[in-house]
Design a protein around this motif. Structure first.
Motif, PDB file in Angstrom:
ATOM      1  N   VAL A  86       0.857  -1.284  -0.016  1.00 52.54           N
ATOM      2  CA  VAL A  86       0.216  -0.167  -0.109  1.00 52.54           C
ATOM      3  C   VAL A  86       0.723   1.242  -0.051  1.00 52.54           C
ATOM      4  O   VAL A  86       0.856   2.408  -0.813  1.00 52.54           O
ATOM      5  N   PHE A  87       2.500   0.934   1.118  1.00 50.44           N
ATOM      6  CA  PHE A  87       2.431   2.184   0.718  1.00 50.44           C
ATOM      7  C   PHE A  87       4.179   1.852  -0.110  1.00 50.44           C
ATOM      8  O   PHE A  87       4.318   0.617  -0.156  1.00 50.44           O
TER       9      PHE A  87
ATOM     10  N   ILE B  43       7.226   2.505   1.492  1.00 53.72           N
ATOM     11  CA  ILE B  43       7.686   1.915   3.184  1.00 53.72           C
ATOM     12  C   ILE B  43       7.042   2.110   3.898  1.00 53.72           C
ATOM     13  O   ILE B  43       6.011   3.062   4.446  1.00 53.72           O
ATOM     14  N   ALA B  44       7.067   0.719   4.897  1.00 55.11           N
ATOM     15  CA  ALA B  44       6.176   1.439   6.254  1.00 55.11           C
ATOM     16  C   ALA B  44       7.346   2.123   7.493  1.00 55.11           C
ATOM     17  O   ALA B  44       8.422   1.120   7.351  1.00 55.11           O
ATOM     18  N   PRO B  45       6.712   1.932   8.609  1.00 56.58           N
ATOM     19  CA  PRO B  45       5.683   2.992   9.090  1.00 56.58           C
ATOM     20  C   PRO B  45       5.676   4.405   7.454  1.00 56.58           C
ATOM     21  O   PRO B  45       6.450   4.759   7.345  1.00 56.58           O
ATOM     22  N   ILE B  46       4.351   4.808   7.756  1.00 57.87           N
ATOM     23  CA  ILE B  46       4.199   5.769   6.853  1.00 57.87           C
ATOM     24  C   ILE B  46       4.838   7.348   7.035  1.00 57.87           C
ATOM     25  O   ILE B  46       4.848   7.439   5.697  1.00 57.87           O
ATOM     26  N   HIS B  47       5.380   7.398   8.326  1.00 61.40           N
ATOM     27  CA  HIS B  47       5.863   9.314   8.073  1.00 61.40           C
ATOM     28  C   HIS B  47       7.512   8.378   7.007  1.00 61.40           C
ATOM     29  O   HIS B  47       7.787   9.229   6.626  1.00 61.40           O
ATOM     30  N   HIS B  48       7.587   7.259   6.682  1.00 61.15           N
ATOM     31  CA  HIS B  48       9.093   6.519   5.871  1.00 61.15           C
ATOM     32  C   HIS B  48       8.635   6.862   4.586  1.00 61.15           C
ATOM     33  O   HIS B  48       8.677   7.509   3.147  1.00 61.15           O
ATOM     34  N   HIS B  49       7.115   6.468   4.332  1.00 61.62           N
ATOM     35  CA  HIS B  49       6.085   7.081   2.497  1.00 61.62           C
ATOM     36  C   HIS B  49       6.346   8.353   2.370  1.00 61.62           C
ATOM     37  O   HIS B  49       6.716   8.291   0.673  1.00 61.62           O
TER      38      HIS B  49
END
Length: 364
Positions: free
Chosen positions: A317-318, A320-326
């Protein structure tokens, strides 16, 4: 109320000065951070930055709390001691994780199973003691309750003791890992923690002013069944102050990282505050950023496994996770991600405190 000011101020001072000493000493000892190879390439420059700064946060909190009690002449309460036990216990698990990373010079510390066992032991001991009749106050209140809670206990939902201990374990494990996942950018987890712990300090002060244990004519008609709200506010203030002092050095570009020592300890303390203040479900709103980070990882892993099983090729979905790295991978500057995620935390805290106060005003 003086204890809250002394606790927060003393912890702030110790953390501000102590972190500077820790940076020098940890650098001298070679306690540098290892960086995950699959993360954003911009993070590779952070390799070798001193880590385990969470030790300073823990020590500053302990000195702030006990120093405040010593100055004001108050004895520590059962609830505060339990909360500090959870804070230090989860921090110790994180310390072992950090120490293995440093000593083995790798980005992987404790195996996930070993880390979960450590968190489970601490959470189960905390849960068992917080429900123990030995720690009842003069009204028969134990630090934790057997009810599910949102802003206060939901009286018609009563659970068996074993189920409550399991629920406490889930809250501690989830919150600790949530803060741990958020701790991936300079100042992100520390700044968010300042706001959430500050919110809990306000919650405890309000609960103390409307406490069911008050005697005399000032007994509030709509009160809170919390065992030691004022002393919990002192602990929350001390942690807030300790995070503030650490943030001075942890802000971008970070001179030190809190490591798992700090992130697991802060997550454990948040879980403990939610449990002891009877606001377990409210934590989902106040700590909305930590929930978002955790859900992003769960969604990423689940989607990858399901699509790989169905199509033979795992999809994400992203980036890379967690979303802050996305968002970093999308080209956002680290500082931009951090500040915008702080804004999200501020909105979550404002919403949580608004709901907490609105419930009292409405008299529900």
């Amino acid at each position: 109320m003086r204890a809250i000011l002394f606790g927060g101020g003393l912890a702030l001072l110790i953390s501000l000065l102590g972190t500077r000493v820790a940076i020098h000493q940890f650098t001298k000892w070679g306690y540098g951070q290892e960086i995950r190879d699959d993360g954003p390439t911009s993070h590779h420059t952070k390799r070798g930055t001193p880590t385990m700064g969470g030790v300073v946060i823990i020590l500053a909190t302990l000195i702030g709390y006990f120093g405040a009690n010593l100055i004001t002449g108050h004895a520590p309460s059962a609830s505060a001691l339990l909360l500090l036990f959870l804070f230090v216990g989860t921090g110790l698990v994180g310390f072992l994780d950090d120490f293995i990373k440093i000593s083995k010079q790798r980005s992987l510390g404790l195996r996930s199973k070993a880390k979960m066992i450590g968190l489970t032991v601490v959470a189960v001991v905390f849960g068992s003691l917080s429900l123990s009749p030995w720690l009842e106050d003069f009204r028969g209140q134990t630090p934790a309750s057997k009810h599910v809670s949102f802003i206060r206990d939901i009286s018609w939902i009563t659970l068996p003791t074993v189920v409550v201990v399991v629920l406490i374990w889930l809250i501690v494990a989830a919150t600790s890992n949530g803060v741990n996942l958020t701790d991936g950018l300079d100042g992100l987890a520390t700044g968010a923690s300042v706001m959430v712990f500050g919110a809990y300090m306000l919650v405890n002060i309000w609960q103390n002013n409307q406490w069911c244990g008050q005697t005399g004519l000032d007994q509030p008609t709509l009160c809170y069944e919390v065992r030691d709200p004022l002393d919990l506010a002192v602990v929350a203030a001390a942690i807030t102050g300790a995070c503030f002092g650490f943030l001075w050095w942890n802000a971008s570009p970070a001179a030190i990282f809190m490591g798992d020592t700090g992130s697991l300890a802060l997550g454990g303390a948040l879980a403990g505050l939610a449990i002891l203040t009877r606001t377990e479900l409210l934590l989902i709103i106040l700590g909305g950023l930590f929930v978002l980070e955790t859900v992003s990882v769960m969604l990423q892993v689940t989607t990858f496994k399901v699509t790989k099983r169905l199509t033979g090729t795992g999809r994400r979905v992203f980036r890379i996770a967690p979303i802050h790295h996305h968002f970093e991978m999308l080209g956002w500057e680290q500082v931009t991600v951090t500040i915008r995620f702080w804004i999200i935390t501020g909105l979550c805290v404002a919403a949580g405190l608004g709901i907490f106060y609105a419930e009292w005003v409405a008299g529900i």
